[in-house]
Design an enzyme around this catalytic site. Structure first.
Site, PDB file in Angstrom:
ATOM      1  N   GLY A  10       6.414  31.554   3.808  1.00  0.00           N
ATOM      2  CA  GLY A  10       6.007  30.574   4.823  1.00  0.00           C
ATOM      3  C   GLY A  10       7.044  30.438   5.930  1.00  0.00           C
ATOM      4  N   ASP A  31       4.858  33.240  -3.584  1.00  0.00           N
ATOM      5  CA  ASP A  31       3.924  32.626  -2.646  1.00  0.00           C
ATOM      6  C   ASP A  31       2.527  33.072  -3.076  1.00  0.00           C
ATOM      7  OD1 ASP A  31       4.609  31.544   0.548  1.00  0.00           O
ATOM      8  OD2 ASP A  31       2.522  31.879  -0.026  1.00  0.00           O
ATOM      9  N   SER A 125       9.882  15.090   3.920  1.00  0.00           N
ATOM     10  CA  SER A 125       9.533  14.997   5.340  1.00  0.00           C
ATOM     11  C   SER A 125       9.896  13.628   5.896  1.00  0.00           C
ATOM     12  CB  SER A 125       8.026  15.223   5.466  1.00  0.00           C
ATOM     13  OG  SER A 125       7.574  14.876   6.748  1.00  0.00           O
ATOM     14  N   THR A 127       8.066  12.053   7.549  1.00  0.00           N
ATOM     15  CA  THR A 127       6.828  11.284   7.499  1.00  0.00           C
ATOM     16  C   THR A 127       6.939  10.132   6.487  1.00  0.00           C
ATOM     17  OG1 THR A 127       4.429  11.498   7.424  1.00  0.00           O
ATOM     18  CG2 THR A 127       5.624  12.737   5.783  1.00  0.00           C
ATOM     19  N   TYR A 149      -1.305  13.573   2.892  1.00  0.00           N
ATOM     20  CA  TYR A 149      -0.177  14.519   2.936  1.00  0.00           C
ATOM     21  C   TYR A 149       1.148  13.773   2.790  1.00  0.00           C
ATOM     22  CZ  TYR A 149       3.590  17.349   4.762  1.00  0.00           C
ATOM     23  OH  TYR A 149       4.806  17.979   4.893  1.00  0.00           O
ATOM     24  N   LYS A 153       4.298  13.659  -0.360  1.00  0.00           N
ATOM     25  CA  LYS A 153       5.760  13.785  -0.268  1.00  0.00           C
ATOM     26  C   LYS A 153       6.432  12.596  -0.947  1.00  0.00           C
ATOM     27  CE  LYS A 153       5.743  17.729   1.630  1.00  0.00           C
ATOM     28  NZ  LYS A 153       6.204  18.908   0.899  1.00  0.00           N
ATOM     29  N   TYR A 176      12.862  16.722   6.278  1.00  0.00           N
ATOM     30  CA  TYR A 176      12.900  17.434   7.562  1.00  0.00           C
ATOM     31  C   TYR A 176      12.291  16.560   8.642  1.00  0.00           C
ATOM     32  CZ  TYR A 176      12.473  21.318   4.152  1.00  0.00           C
ATOM     33  OH  TYR A 176      12.580  22.161   3.071  1.00  0.00           O
TER      34      TYR A 176
HETATM   35  P1  NAD Z   1       4.080  26.976   5.489  1.00  0.00           P
HETATM   36  O1  NAD Z   1       2.642  26.674   5.262  1.00  0.00           O
HETATM   37  O2  NAD Z   1       4.440  27.927   6.557  1.00  0.00           O
HETATM   38  O3  NAD Z   1       4.758  27.481   4.140  1.00  0.00           O
HETATM   39  C1  NAD Z   1       4.333  27.045   2.866  1.00  0.00           C
HETATM   40  C2  NAD Z   1       4.105  28.292   2.033  1.00  0.00           C
HETATM   41  O4  NAD Z   1       3.692  27.874   0.736  1.00  0.00           O
HETATM   42  C3  NAD Z   1       3.003  29.195   2.596  1.00  0.00           C
HETATM   43  O5  NAD Z   1       3.476  30.517   2.679  1.00  0.00           O
HETATM   44  C4  NAD Z   1       1.876  29.083   1.583  1.00  0.00           C
HETATM   45  O6  NAD Z   1       1.137  30.274   1.473  1.00  0.00           O
HETATM   46  C5  NAD Z   1       2.636  28.726   0.321  1.00  0.00           C
HETATM   47  N1  NAD Z   1       1.838  27.990  -0.657  1.00  0.00           N
HETATM   48  C6  NAD Z   1       1.049  26.910  -0.456  1.00  0.00           C
HETATM   49  N2  NAD Z   1       0.456  26.545  -1.612  1.00  0.00           N
HETATM   50  C7  NAD Z   1       0.892  27.420  -2.568  1.00  0.00           C
HETATM   51  C8  NAD Z   1       0.627  27.587  -3.937  1.00  0.00           C
HETATM   52  N3  NAD Z   1      -0.232  26.806  -4.577  1.00  0.00           N
HETATM   53  N4  NAD Z   1       1.258  28.571  -4.607  1.00  0.00           N
HETATM   54  C9  NAD Z   1       2.126  29.388  -3.973  1.00  0.00           C
HETATM   55  N5  NAD Z   1       2.400  29.294  -2.660  1.00  0.00           N
HETATM   56  C10 NAD Z   1       1.784  28.328  -1.965  1.00  0.00           C
HETATM   57  O7  NAD Z   1       4.797  25.563   5.713  1.00  0.00           O
HETATM   58  P2  NAD Z   1       6.298  25.258   6.179  1.00  0.00           P
HETATM   59  O8  NAD Z   1       6.230  24.672   7.543  1.00  0.00           O
HETATM   60  O9  NAD Z   1       7.177  26.410   5.902  1.00  0.00           O
HETATM   61  O10 NAD Z   1       6.635  24.062   5.192  1.00  0.00           O
HETATM   62  C11 NAD Z   1       7.377  24.271   4.008  1.00  0.00           C
HETATM   63  C12 NAD Z   1       7.540  22.942   3.302  1.00  0.00           C
HETATM   64  O11 NAD Z   1       8.183  22.023   4.170  1.00  0.00           O
HETATM   65  C13 NAD Z   1       6.227  22.276   2.882  1.00  0.00           C
HETATM   66  O12 NAD Z   1       6.431  21.650   1.632  1.00  0.00           O
HETATM   67  C14 NAD Z   1       6.001  21.245   3.964  1.00  0.00           C
HETATM   68  O13 NAD Z   1       5.239  20.158   3.491  1.00  0.00           O
HETATM   69  C15 NAD Z   1       7.431  20.823   4.262  1.00  0.00           C
HETATM   70  N6  NAD Z   1       7.617  20.256   5.609  1.00  0.00           N
HETATM   71  C16 NAD Z   1       7.210  20.973   6.688  1.00  0.00           C
HETATM   72  C17 NAD Z   1       7.364  20.431   7.965  1.00  0.00           C
HETATM   73  C18 NAD Z   1       6.866  21.175   9.175  1.00  0.00           C
HETATM   74  O14 NAD Z   1       6.618  20.516  10.208  1.00  0.00           O
HETATM   75  N7  NAD Z   1       6.741  22.490   9.147  1.00  0.00           N
HETATM   76  C19 NAD Z   1       7.973  19.188   8.117  1.00  0.00           C
HETATM   77  C20 NAD Z   1       8.388  18.503   6.982  1.00  0.00           C
HETATM   78  C21 NAD Z   1       8.204  19.046   5.716  1.00  0.00           C
HETATM   79  C1  WQD Z   2       4.830  15.959  18.028  1.00  0.00           C
HETATM   80  C2  WQD Z   2       4.534  15.120  19.269  1.00  0.00           C
HETATM   81  C3  WQD Z   2       2.295  14.261  19.362  1.00  0.00           C
HETATM   82  C4  WQD Z   2       0.296  18.092  19.822  1.00  0.00           C
HETATM   83  C5  WQD Z   2       3.881  16.396  12.109  1.00  0.00           C
HETATM   84  C6  WQD Z   2       3.519  15.809  10.767  1.00  0.00           C
HETATM   85  C7  WQD Z   2       4.759  15.469  10.000  1.00  0.00           C
HETATM   86  C8  WQD Z   2       5.700  16.664   9.909  1.00  0.00           C
HETATM   87  C9  WQD Z   2       5.925  17.306  11.222  1.00  0.00           C
HETATM   88  C10 WQD Z   2       5.383  17.788   7.821  1.00  0.00           C
HETATM   89  C11 WQD Z   2       3.722  13.874  18.944  1.00  0.00           C
HETATM   90  C12 WQD Z   2       2.557  15.216  20.499  1.00  0.00           C
HETATM   91  C13 WQD Z   2       1.260  17.120  19.667  1.00  0.00           C
HETATM   92  C14 WQD Z   2      -0.439  18.135  21.028  1.00  0.00           C
HETATM   93  C15 WQD Z   2       0.820  16.277  21.847  1.00  0.00           C
HETATM   94  N1  WQD Z   2       5.179  17.685   9.059  1.00  0.00           N
HETATM   95  N2  WQD Z   2       1.519  16.225  20.663  1.00  0.00           N
HETATM   96  N3  WQD Z   2      -0.147  17.239  21.995  1.00  0.00           N
HETATM   97  O1  WQD Z   2       3.103  14.483  14.507  1.00  0.00           O
HETATM   98  O2  WQD Z   2       5.620  14.400  14.803  1.00  0.00           O
HETATM   99  O3  WQD Z   2       4.668  15.472  12.820  1.00  0.00           O
HETATM  100  O4  WQD Z   2       4.664  17.565  11.875  1.00  0.00           O
HETATM  101  O5  WQD Z   2       5.897  17.034   7.052  1.00  0.00           O
HETATM  102  O6  WQD Z   2       4.359  15.040   8.747  1.00  0.00           O
HETATM  103  O7  WQD Z   2       2.751  14.643  10.990  1.00  0.00           O
HETATM  104  O8  WQD Z   2       4.442  16.591  15.005  1.00  0.00           O
HETATM  105  O9  WQD Z   2       4.118  18.520  16.473  1.00  0.00           O
HETATM  106  O10 WQD Z   2       2.085  17.241  15.686  1.00  0.00           O
HETATM  107  O11 WQD Z   2       3.600  16.182  17.343  1.00  0.00           O
HETATM  108  O12 WQD Z   2       1.047  15.472  22.751  1.00  0.00           O
HETATM  109  O13 WQD Z   2      -1.345  18.957  21.208  1.00  0.00           O
HETATM  110  O14 WQD Z   2       3.734  15.897  20.164  1.00  0.00           O
HETATM  111  O15 WQD Z   2       1.547  13.163  19.794  1.00  0.00           O
HETATM  112  O16 WQD Z   2       4.183  12.870  19.776  1.00  0.00           O
HETATM  113  P1  WQD Z   2       4.411  15.130  14.334  1.00  0.00           P
HETATM  114  P2  WQD Z   2       3.504  17.239  16.109  1.00  0.00           P
END
Ligand code: NAD
Ligand code: WQD
Length: 337
Positions: A10, A31, A125, A127, A149, A153, A176
């Site tokens: 991912g 994965d 997160s 969040t 979601y 977390k 994050y």
């Molecule tokens: P991503 O979707 O790119 O990576 C997650 C990976 O997990 C994917 O490759 C997917 O195929 C794999 N996966 C999902 N379910 C699975 C399962 N049942 N078995 C095996 N593999 C599985 O997401 P990411 O952005 O790399 O996020 C990684 C982690 O960080 C997640 O837990 C996400 O909730 C958390 N996170 C992400 C963000 C963000 O904005 N990207 C922010 C905060 C937290």
């Molecule tokens: C960022 C800003 C939008 C898209 C999300 C998840 C959070 C975490 C990170 C995993 C906001 C604005 C966005 C668009 C816009 N993920 N925006 N036009 O909402 O902070 O967080 O990703 O844990 O849980 O909720 O990120 O990138 O969606 O938005 O104006 O088309 O951009 O309103 O202010 P967000 P985002």
């Protein structure tokens, strides 16, 4: 150390596998390719020169996961990324999220116990903080989650915390903020499937012509320019924090079995500032319009990262311009493919 990475192909997982290799650790990745592709493994190898030891495993399949973990010898710690992450989809289909994110984490803990592994870094997160007064530190109270979601977390953090009380498990929960950008090589990056929900991929897809117009969700918030504020952290900085986190576990630097760290830059940027930064580094104009607010958006959030700096010895090295520059290079690379 030998590290098992779940969700290793991912977005954040792939960058972390690269940084673990760079730091000299041995990696085993799993994965199910639900939200990523097998060619990520070749691209990681191109970057590091090292083949990724990989097995396709779905963490919802407890037996397959346990059998795999038992087949591996000498794993010191797990970094657990595998989860679903689309907030909107989690509202439509909460069971899918609880099954994968919570059920998968419980399966992983059982499998770790069976294999005698007692150290884990977990992807949490910002969040979990909901609408809080920034900068938020790790002691900020967690309100009721705003989506299934977000709730997964919070629940996983609680599951991990509770389990430390009943076992010798040591946990680092990493909260994050907003991960963005891509590897300097442009060989790995974020691969949003369908229409992106997140701001930065929407900006780059609009600039490349895949999307007609970016809607800025509201410009009447009480912020510097009326748009929402977030803490955008470069994915490579984030990946490096995971290396510090597992070394923190291995060196037993913790005072409690369960530790939490914010991972952000400590700086907030508005949506318009992000667009301006993108336009500056890319030389492209982003076609955007102001639209209504998006339901569920918090007005502003950014991290206090003092704990990660002081305890893990980590801080970010890249700024917003670098985030935009690498995100743009990645988008152009995808367009060539
Ligand atoms: P991503 O979707 O790119 O990576 C997650 C990976 O997990 C994917 O490759 C997917 O195929 C794999 N996966 C999902 N379910 C699975 C399962 N049942 N078995 C095996 N593999 C599985 O997401 P990411 O952005 O790399 O996020 C990684 C982690 O960080 C997640 O837990 C996400 O909730 C958390 N996170 C992400 C963000 C963000 O904005 N990207 C922010 C905060 C937290
Ligand atoms: C960022 C800003 C939008 C898209 C999300 C998840 C959070 C975490 C990170 C995993 C906001 C604005 C966005 C668009 C816009 N993920 N925006 N036009 O909402 O902070 O967080 O990703 O844990 O849980 O909720 O990120 O990138 O969606 O938005 O104006 O088309 O951009 O309103 O202010 P967000 P985002």
């Amino acid at each position: 150390m030998k590290i098992l990475v779940t969700g290793g192909t991912g977005y954040i997982g792939s960058h972390t596998v690269v940084e673990l290799h760079n730091a000299g650790h041995e990696v085993v990745a799993i994965d199910n390719f639900d939200n990523s592709y097998p060619d990520v493994l070749d691209n990681i190898e191109k970057i590091t020169g090292k083949k990724v030891v990989f097995q396709k495993v779905d963490i919802r399949d407890k037996k397959a996961l346990t059998d795999f973990m038992l087949s591996q010898k000498g794993i010191d710690a797990v970094i657990h990324f595998a989860a679903f992450k689309a907030v909107g989809e989690s509202v439509q289909n909460p069971l899918k999220y609880y099954e994968n994110n919570v059920g998968g984490t419980v399966n992983l803990l059982y499998a770790m116990e069976a294999a005698g592994i007692s150290q884990i870094a977990f992807s949490s997160s910002c969040t979990v903080y909901g609408e809080a007064n920034p900068p938020v530190d790790e002691s900020t109270a967690k309100p009721e989650a705003q989506s299934p979601y977000g709730n997964t977390k919070q629940i996983c953090e609680e599951v991990l915390f509770d389990y430390t009380k009943a076992s010798n498990l040591k946990v680092v929960s990493l909260r994050y903020f907003n991960p963005v950008g891509a590897h300097d090589s442009s060989l790995i990056g974020e691969l949003p499937i369908g229409v992106p929900n997140n701001l930065v991929p929407f900006i780059t897809q609009t600039a490349i012509g895949k999307r007609e117009v970016l809607t800025v969700f509201g410009n009447d918030y009480p912020t510097i320019d009326g748009t929402c504020i977030r803490d955008y952290i470069h994915v490579v900085d984030l990946a490096k924090a995971h290396v510090k986190a597992i070394e923190f576990l291995e060196q037993k630097k913790y005072s409690e079995a369960y530790s939490v760290f914010n991972l952000g830059t400590g700086q907030g940027n508005s949506v318009l500032e992000v667009i301006q930064s993108f336009e500056k580094v890319s030389g492209e104009k982003v076609n955007y319009k102001i639209g209504p607010r998006r339901g569920g958006d918090v007005i502003q959030i950014y991290a206090n990262c003092d704990k990660a700096t002081n305890v893990l010895g980590w801080k970010t090295e890249r700024d917003l311009d670098n985030c935009m520059q690498t995100a743009w290079a990645w988008e152009k690379h995808l367009a060539q493919k």
